[in-house]
Write a protein that holds these residues in place. Structure first.
Motif, PDB file in Angstrom:
ATOM      1  N   GLU A 230       0.817  -1.215   0.000  1.00  0.00           N
ATOM      2  CA  GLU A 230       0.000   0.000   0.000  1.00  0.00           C
ATOM      3  C   GLU A 230       0.847   1.260   0.000  1.00  0.00           C
ATOM      4  OE1 GLU A 230      -3.061   2.265   3.080  1.00  0.00           O
ATOM      5  OE2 GLU A 230      -2.483   0.175   3.428  1.00  0.00           O
ATOM      6  N   MET A 231       2.030   1.207   0.626  1.00  0.00           N
ATOM      7  CA  MET A 231       2.803   2.441   0.815  1.00  0.00           C
ATOM      8  C   MET A 231       4.159   2.424   0.138  1.00  0.00           C
ATOM      9  SD  MET A 231       1.920   3.788   4.643  1.00  0.00           S
ATOM     10  CE  MET A 231       0.247   4.325   5.012  1.00  0.00           C
ATOM     11  N   THR A 232       5.048   1.500   0.526  1.00  0.00           N
ATOM     12  CA  THR A 232       6.413   1.613   0.019  1.00  0.00           C
ATOM     13  C   THR A 232       6.520   1.240  -1.459  1.00  0.00           C
ATOM     14  OG1 THR A 232       7.032  -0.631   0.724  1.00  0.00           O
ATOM     15  CG2 THR A 232       7.372   1.140   2.304  1.00  0.00           C
ATOM     16  N   VAL A 233       5.738   0.280  -1.902  1.00  0.00           N
ATOM     17  CA  VAL A 233       5.826  -0.117  -3.317  1.00  0.00           C
ATOM     18  C   VAL A 233       5.368   1.016  -4.235  1.00  0.00           C
ATOM     19  CG1 VAL A 233       5.020  -1.746  -5.072  1.00  0.00           C
ATOM     20  CG2 VAL A 233       5.688  -2.584  -2.810  1.00  0.00           C
ATOM     21  N   PRO A 234       4.190   1.622  -4.014  1.00  0.00           N
ATOM     22  CA  PRO A 234       3.811   2.758  -4.870  1.00  0.00           C
ATOM     23  C   PRO A 234       4.800   3.912  -4.805  1.00  0.00           C
ATOM     24  CG  PRO A 234       1.905   1.955  -3.644  1.00  0.00           C
ATOM     25  CD  PRO A 234       3.098   1.261  -3.079  1.00  0.00           C
ATOM     26  N   VAL A 235       5.295   4.232  -3.608  1.00  0.00           N
ATOM     27  CA  VAL A 235       6.257   5.324  -3.467  1.00  0.00           C
ATOM     28  C   VAL A 235       7.516   5.041  -4.281  1.00  0.00           C
ATOM     29  CG1 VAL A 235       7.889   6.358  -1.828  1.00  0.00           C
ATOM     30  CG2 VAL A 235       5.460   6.228  -1.253  1.00  0.00           C
ATOM     31  N   ALA A 236       8.017   3.811  -4.196  1.00  0.00           N
ATOM     32  CA  ALA A 236       9.252   3.470  -4.905  1.00  0.00           C
ATOM     33  C   ALA A 236       9.093   3.613  -6.409  1.00  0.00           C
ATOM     34  CB  ALA A 236       9.674   2.046  -4.547  1.00  0.00           C
ATOM     35  N   PHE A 237       7.988   3.158  -6.947  1.00  0.00           N
ATOM     36  CA  PHE A 237       7.786   3.261  -8.395  1.00  0.00           C
ATOM     37  C   PHE A 237       7.591   4.715  -8.828  1.00  0.00           C
ATOM     38  CE2 PHE A 237       7.272  -1.296  -8.204  1.00  0.00           C
ATOM     39  CZ  PHE A 237       7.680  -1.731  -9.454  1.00  0.00           C
ATOM     40  N   GLU A 238       6.951   5.517  -7.986  1.00  0.00           N
ATOM     41  CA  GLU A 238       6.778   6.926  -8.325  1.00  0.00           C
ATOM     42  C   GLU A 238       8.113   7.656  -8.307  1.00  0.00           C
ATOM     43  OE1 GLU A 238       3.689   8.604  -5.846  1.00  0.00           O
ATOM     44  OE2 GLU A 238       2.394   6.874  -6.237  1.00  0.00           O
ATOM     45  N   VAL A 239       8.961   7.346  -7.333  1.00  0.00           N
ATOM     46  CA  VAL A 239      10.285   7.964  -7.294  1.00  0.00           C
ATOM     47  C   VAL A 239      11.126   7.508  -8.487  1.00  0.00           C
ATOM     48  CG1 VAL A 239      12.469   8.077  -6.013  1.00  0.00           C
ATOM     49  CG2 VAL A 239      10.298   8.313  -4.802  1.00  0.00           C
ATOM     50  N   ALA A 240      11.023   6.227  -8.841  1.00  0.00           N
ATOM     51  CA  ALA A 240      11.765   5.735 -10.008  1.00  0.00           C
ATOM     52  C   ALA A 240      11.316   6.441 -11.282  1.00  0.00           C
ATOM     53  CB  ALA A 240      11.582   4.228 -10.136  1.00  0.00           C
ATOM     54  N   ALA A 241      10.029   6.713 -11.374  1.00  0.00           N
ATOM     55  CA  ALA A 241       9.531   7.461 -12.538  1.00  0.00           C
ATOM     56  C   ALA A 241      10.099   8.873 -12.551  1.00  0.00           C
ATOM     57  CB  ALA A 241       8.000   7.494 -12.511  1.00  0.00           C
ATOM     58  N   ASP A 246      14.583  12.895 -14.240  1.00  0.00           N
ATOM     59  CA  ASP A 246      15.659  13.723 -13.687  1.00  0.00           C
ATOM     60  C   ASP A 246      16.803  12.810 -13.255  1.00  0.00           C
ATOM     61  OD1 ASP A 246      17.322  15.471 -12.385  1.00  0.00           O
ATOM     62  OD2 ASP A 246      15.926  15.950 -10.757  1.00  0.00           O
ATOM     63  N   THR A 247      17.822  12.702 -14.086  1.00  0.00           N
ATOM     64  CA  THR A 247      18.922  11.784 -13.807  1.00  0.00           C
ATOM     65  C   THR A 247      19.771  12.226 -12.612  1.00  0.00           C
ATOM     66  OG1 THR A 247      20.312  12.936 -15.430  1.00  0.00           O
ATOM     67  CG2 THR A 247      19.056  11.018 -16.202  1.00  0.00           C
ATOM     68  N   GLU A 248      19.625  13.489 -12.174  1.00  0.00           N
ATOM     69  CA  GLU A 248      20.380  13.987 -11.021  1.00  0.00           C
ATOM     70  C   GLU A 248      19.606  13.830  -9.709  1.00  0.00           C
ATOM     71  OE1 GLU A 248      23.535  15.024 -11.315  1.00  0.00           O
ATOM     72  OE2 GLU A 248      23.339  14.480 -13.438  1.00  0.00           O
ATOM     73  N   LEU A 249      18.447  13.209  -9.762  1.00  0.00           N
ATOM     74  CA  LEU A 249      17.593  13.096  -8.582  1.00  0.00           C
ATOM     75  C   LEU A 249      18.293  12.315  -7.466  1.00  0.00           C
ATOM     76  CD1 LEU A 249      14.640  13.592  -7.464  1.00  0.00           C
ATOM     77  CD2 LEU A 249      14.160  11.239  -8.213  1.00  0.00           C
ATOM     78  N   ASP A 250      18.246  12.848  -6.258  1.00  0.00           N
ATOM     79  CA  ASP A 250      18.736  12.142  -5.070  1.00  0.00           C
ATOM     80  C   ASP A 250      17.645  11.158  -4.651  1.00  0.00           C
ATOM     81  OD1 ASP A 250      19.470  11.277  -2.527  1.00  0.00           O
ATOM     82  OD2 ASP A 250      20.280  13.212  -1.919  1.00  0.00           O
ATOM     83  N   ILE A 251      17.791   9.901  -5.057  1.00  0.00           N
ATOM     84  CA  ILE A 251      16.719   8.922  -4.865  1.00  0.00           C
ATOM     85  C   ILE A 251      16.387   8.683  -3.392  1.00  0.00           C
ATOM     86  CG2 ILE A 251      16.095   6.475  -5.184  1.00  0.00           C
ATOM     87  CD1 ILE A 251      17.411   6.633  -7.938  1.00  0.00           C
ATOM     88  N   PRO A 252      17.379   8.454  -2.502  1.00  0.00           N
ATOM     89  CA  PRO A 252      17.008   8.245  -1.093  1.00  0.00           C
ATOM     90  C   PRO A 252      16.280   9.432  -0.481  1.00  0.00           C
ATOM     91  CG  PRO A 252      19.252   7.501  -1.504  1.00  0.00           C
ATOM     92  CD  PRO A 252      18.817   8.237  -2.731  1.00  0.00           C
ATOM     93  N   ALA A 253      16.748  10.655  -0.749  1.00  0.00           N
ATOM     94  CA  ALA A 253      16.102  11.845  -0.187  1.00  0.00           C
ATOM     95  C   ALA A 253      14.693  12.020  -0.738  1.00  0.00           C
ATOM     96  CB  ALA A 253      16.948  13.091  -0.465  1.00  0.00           C
ATOM     97  N   ALA A 254      14.539  11.847  -2.051  1.00  0.00           N
ATOM     98  CA  ALA A 254      13.211  11.977  -2.660  1.00  0.00           C
ATOM     99  C   ALA A 254      12.263  10.918  -2.118  1.00  0.00           C
ATOM    100  CB  ALA A 254      13.321  11.866  -4.178  1.00  0.00           C
ATOM    101  N   THR A 255      12.784   9.721  -1.900  1.00  0.00           N
ATOM    102  CA  THR A 255      11.958   8.642  -1.364  1.00  0.00           C
ATOM    103  C   THR A 255      11.509   8.950   0.062  1.00  0.00           C
ATOM    104  OG1 THR A 255      13.142   7.015  -2.721  1.00  0.00           O
ATOM    105  CG2 THR A 255      11.872   6.175  -0.862  1.00  0.00           C
TER     106      THR A 255
END
Length: 319
Positions: A230-241, A246-255
């Protein structure tokens, strides 16, 4: 501040379910000013109301003063020492409650195979409502869970347009995973921190799991699994999108930011607190508040008796 200042009583504190879930600090100094926690970084100083935060995730490069730890302990804020990007757990602080009622129930249930299986089935139903699991074994539950989780990954991949192959990550090298796997790791570890906070704040044992076993965080993983699809899976795919754009995106911070918003809108702290209580006590008994600052003595006849009593004066004891 006087060193003799009276510690705040449990009844004066915010309920865990009413608190903000977590605050992550990296490369800063955590100190105390009156009844607030201060966090100093190169960007400035932030004051944090200690009784309003459930968990402080202490990341690398962070120093914490003795006075800050004292205030966090008094106010029931759980301290969790984590690795970079909050993706490793090292240690945690003290519980908010002073009652052993929940951990006694947990130990009772986990040590009886029939009760343990019943709780595992109830956990599955809370994740995937509406399924008939009354006669399923643990092996059958694992099989159903695997199928439902794969379906969740597929659904989120189709929704966000992010390709999904499989869950693959190296715990020793976070950066080797692709964007969605990095985001999954970051979101899951934020979730573990929140769940760990709830469990230790309720004075339950993180090690006594019903589905997971053999690790000091077995129960943390059990409870965290209730919310992943319900939470971490949707968030992870949205951050990956977002990372694809944005190839410079800080993935851990955005997540962390997106997961923080999502769990807040979903009332995760309140739900997690309620779920732990209901799984261990049942819905009716879970509605009552646990005892605090009351010491009881075990009695072999089944009922506890009051502590702080000289029973030599109550009963005639043959010597």
């Amino acid at each position: 501040m006087s060193l003799a200042q009276r510690p705040t009583s449990v009844r004066e504190l915010f309920r865990l379910s009413d608190r903000i879930s977590f605050l992550y600090v990296e490369r800063g100094v955590v100190n105390r000013e009156a009844n607030a926690i201060t966090v100093a970084t190169p960007k400035g100083v932030v004051h944090v109301p200690s009784a309003a935060i459930g968990c402080l995730l202490i990341g690398p490069g962070t120093s914490v003063t003795h006075q800050a730890m004292s205030l966090m302990a008094q106010s029931g804020m759980t301290s969790v020492w984590v690795g970079e990007a909050a993706v490793r757990y090292y240690a945690h602080g003290a519980p908010l409650t002073r009652s052993s009622r929940l951990v006694e129930a947990q130990a009772h249930l986990v040590s009886r195979p029939k009760d343990r299986l019943r709780v595992a089935r109830e956990m599955y139903l809370r994740r995937f409502p509406g399924e008939a699991v009354g006669g399923l074994s643990m092996e059958q539950l694992r099989g159903r869970e695997g199928a439902r989780v794969r379906a969740a990954y597929k659904s989120e991949s189709e929704r966000t347009g992010v390709p999904w192959r499989r869950r693959q990550y190296n715990p020793e090298d976070f950066a080797t995973g692709d964007a969605v796997n990095q985001a999954l790791s970051a979101a899951n570890h934020c979730l573990y921190g929140i769940v760990h906070t709830v469990i230790v704040s309720l004075a339950c044992s993180p090690a006594l799991g019903f589905v997971h076993n053999g690790t000091e965080r077995a129960f943390v993983f059990d409870i965290a699994d209730l919310y992943k699809t319900e939470m971490t899976v949707p968030v992870a795919f949205e951050v990956a999108a977002m990372a694809n754009e944005d190839t410079e995106l800080d993935i851990p911070a955005a997540t962390r930011r997106l997961f923080r918003d999502r769990q807040h809108s979903g009332g995760l702290l309140g739900r997690c607190t309620r779920d732990v209580k209901e799984l261990l006590l049942g819905p009716d008994e879970a509605a009552s508040e646990p005892m605090g600052d009351v010491v009881m003595l075990w009695d072999e006849r089944g009922a506890s008796v009051a502590g702080g009593v000289n029973y030599d004066e109550v009963y005639e004891v043959p010597w």
